[in-house]
Every structure is written in C-alpha cells, then in structure tokens.
Write a protein that holds these residues in place. Structure first.
Motif, short mmCIF file in Angstrom:
data_model
loop_
_atom_site.label_atom_id
_atom_site.label_comp_id
_atom_site.label_asym_id
_atom_site.label_seq_id
_atom_site.Cartn_x
_atom_site.Cartn_y
_atom_site.Cartn_z
N ASN A 126 0.87 -1.19 0.00
CA ASN A 126 0.00 0.00 0.00
C ASN A 126 0.90 1.23 0.00
N PRO A 127 1.27 1.75 -1.18
CA PRO A 127 2.20 2.88 -1.25
C PRO A 127 1.72 4.11 -0.49
N GLY A 128 0.41 4.37 -0.53
CA GLY A 128 -0.12 5.54 0.15
C GLY A 128 0.08 5.46 1.65
N LEU A 129 -0.26 4.30 2.24
CA LEU A 129 -0.08 4.09 3.67
C LEU A 129 1.40 4.13 4.03
N ARG A 130 2.23 3.52 3.22
CA ARG A 130 3.68 3.50 3.45
C ARG A 130 4.23 4.93 3.52
N ALA A 131 3.79 5.79 2.59
CA ALA A 131 4.28 7.16 2.56
C ALA A 131 3.82 7.94 3.79
#
Length: 380
Positions: free
Chosen positions: A83-88
């Motif tokens: 989940n790139p959004g959560l990771r960021a």
C-alpha cells in the motif's frame, strides 16, 4: 539503549521504507554494490518470507502495537510497500518523530479505504455512463432502421396504387420486410445485451457505494455516509419545516479501556456501544460512527427536548450494563458515553449546528462525563 528506543524504531523503519540510512553489511551482500563490486546473492523464497515476517514483527514491537489481524495486515502493507499511500504516510509520521499508534493507523487506513472506495465508484460511474451512451446509440439505430423501413414501405405502397400488376412491387416489399426483420433482430440483440450489462453495472455501482459508506468495525454507516445524509435531511427539513437535531456521542475514558484490556477488547467495546445506539435507529433516526470512539446521531421530526430524552435514555441503558472482557473474564467496569445535542435549525447553517453539538459534548466531558448536554443557544 533498549530495542524500543524511538530513535532505533525511527531509523529501522526509515530503512524499510527506503528513506536514508546506510544498509548493514548483510543487506549490501544480498543486494549488491551499486558499482558492481559485489555480486548479488540470489534470494530464496523462504529467506524472503522470513525477512518479511521479521520486519513485520519488528515494526509491531518498535511501535508497541498489538498483534491482531488489523495490525498484521497494516504492517505487511507498510514494510512490503503493498500500500504505497499508507507507506508514505507512515514514513512522514516517523520522520517527524510522531508515534504510530493504533488509533492513528485506524484513521489513516479508514481514510485510505474511503479514497479507494471513491475511486472505485468513480470508475464504475464512468463505465455506466459509457454503457448508457452505447444504449442510446443502439436505440438511435433502431429508430433509424424503423424510419428507413417505413419510408421504403410507403414508397412501394404508393407504387402498388399506380400499377395494375403489382407482383414486382410485392416481391420488393417482401425482400424489404425480410431485410427489416434481420436488422430488427440484430438491434434487439444489442438492446438486450446493453440492458443486461447496464443492470450489472448499476448493481456493481450500488454495491461499491454501499461498501464505501460502511464502517466495517461496527457495521454502522461511516462519516462519509453521515455527511451525505446530513445534507439531505437538512435540505428536506428546511423545506418541510420539520425539526432536526444532531448529537455527538463519545465513549468515556476509551483510552483507559485500550490501555488496560488491549485494542481488540477496545474494538469489542466499540461494537457494543454501536449496537446500543443502533437500537434507537429508525427511518427518522440515523446513527453513524463519526471516527475513533465518537458516534453521531441525526434525529428528524423531533424537538430538542424529545431528542435529548431519547439520547439520554440510550446513555442510561448503556451505563446500567456490566460488560466483561470474554477473553480474560476481567470486567470492563461501567462503560458510558457523554453527548452533546443541538437543534440544527436554530443555527445559521448545518456546520454551525455541528460545532454547537461538539461544544456541548466537550462541556459534558468537563462536567464529569456520562451526561448529555444541550448546546448553548446561538445568541448566548
């Protein structure tokens, strides 16, 4: 310096997230020198799984998060980048030295879910619009074919009236009728296909919209659904001159429950309070989870005194119960909520009414909790 030192947690997580920090020698050997001085060692699937599990476990321990399906799933998405959004978002939280807590994760994941749900709905709407356009085109083709057929048939009928021997004209009409039958069958098949696909997309759209408006922990409508309902009810009651009240209800000392019993037990308390409030819900009483341990109730066609009595009755019913943590058999003690309620149309607009109800909730907390207070009049 212990393994739970925040600086260590921050540095370790920043490495997983790919932000700064030198990798250790083992990582260099595995990944290879960027100049090609060290040959990369092939990674084995079992090794990958072990390192992934280790990273997830370290993430949970470093941030003192409970081990439960929600945190395991979130940690996996964070450390693997699924989940790139959560990771960021986690990267920013850690970089700025703020804690990654269970409530914070819940709010972020819920927000991400709402955004994803909105994107899915938008995609379905576009597909549905395309299908509607295709359906309109097919209908237009049917109308054109019918118009052409009628024009040709009319010309041949006029020809029949002008000659004695109409055998040739009749043959042409027969051929025309056969051609028209073929064309109408094709159009009918296209109409049937378009109608079937449109119905399927309409159902998918309805399912996606419902999915995006449900709080999956409690089963209640979420904040997004409430905002939509609130706007609708505000406009409708302004026109009909019906009463409309809104109340914020917040579980008292919810952090204490989480700290003492754990977040899984806290989730069960949230569901219990949600069920308690849902009992007063009907076609004129809308209950939703507003976020965290806060719920919102919208009451139509009830004056402030009647709405107050209904919310206070729900408060008293919950306070009279004695809940026990079934996982440990340890009593939760008395679970209560505080509430603030406002007469929506007494204020300049819907946002002002919400602020008034929220202010009343804060006063209820300051007054000792487990109480319902009415909002101050707008001119006070």
């Amino acid at each position: 310096m212990t393994a739970h030192d925040p600086s260590i947690a921050r540095t370790g997580l920043m490495r997983w997230l790919g932000f700064g920090g030198k990798q250790d020698e083992r990582d260099e050997a595995l990944l290879g020198d960027p100049d090609g001085a060290v040959d990369a060692v092939p990674r084995r699937p079992a090794q990958d799984r072990f390192e992934r599990l280790s990273a997830i476990s370290t993430f949970l321990m470093d941030h003192d998060l409970p081990v439960c399906p929600f945190t395991l799933d979130a940690a996996h998405d964070i450390v693997t980048g699924a989940n790139p959004g959560l990771r960021a978002l986690v990267a920013v939280q850690v970089a700025e030295g703020r804690p990654v807590t269970m409530p914070w994760l819940e709010d972020v994941v819920q927000t991400e879910g709402l955004q994803n749900g909105a994107a899915e709905i938008h995609t379905l709407i576009l597909r549905l619009e395309t299908m509607v356009d295709e359906f309109a085109n097919t209908s237009s083709l049917a109308q054109t074919a019918t118009r052409d057929y009628n024009s040709a048939l009319e010309a041949h009928v006029d020809g029949l009236a002008a000659i004695d021997d109409g055998a040739d004209v009749i043959g042409q009409i027969t051929a025309l009728a056969r051609d028209m039958l073929t064309r109408t069958r094709e159009v009918a098949r296209e109409l049937t296909r378009s109608e079937r696909e449109t119905r399927t997309l309409q159902k998918q759209l309805a399912d996606a919209r419902a999915e995006a408006e449900i709080d999956h922990l409690t089963g209640l409508p979420n904040r997004r659904a409430f905002e939509t309902r609130y706007s609708q009810e505000y406009a409708a009651t302004r026109e009909s001159r019906e009463a409309l009240c809104v109340a914020f209800c917040d579980i008292d000392e919810f952090k204490r429950i989480n700290d003492k019993h754990g977040h899984e037990a806290g989730d069960r308390v949230l569901r219990a309070v949600a069920r308690s409030l849902a009992e007063i819900s009907d076609d004129k009483c809308h209950v939703a989870r507003h976020g965290g341990e806060e719920f919102v109730v919208l009451l139509r066609d009830k004056l402030i005194e009647d709405a107050y009595a209904l919310i206070d009755e729900a408060r008293a019913a919950l306070a009279s119960r004695r809940l026990v943590n079934r996982m440990t058999d340890v009593p939760f003690g008395r679970i209560t909520f505080s509430a603030g309620i406002a007469d929506v149309h007494a204020y300049a607009g819907p946002r002002e009414a919400l602020r008034a109800a929220d202010d009343a909730l804060l006063r209820a907390k300051e007054a000792g909790r487990n109480v319902v207070l009415k909002a101050d009049p707008p001119d006070s």
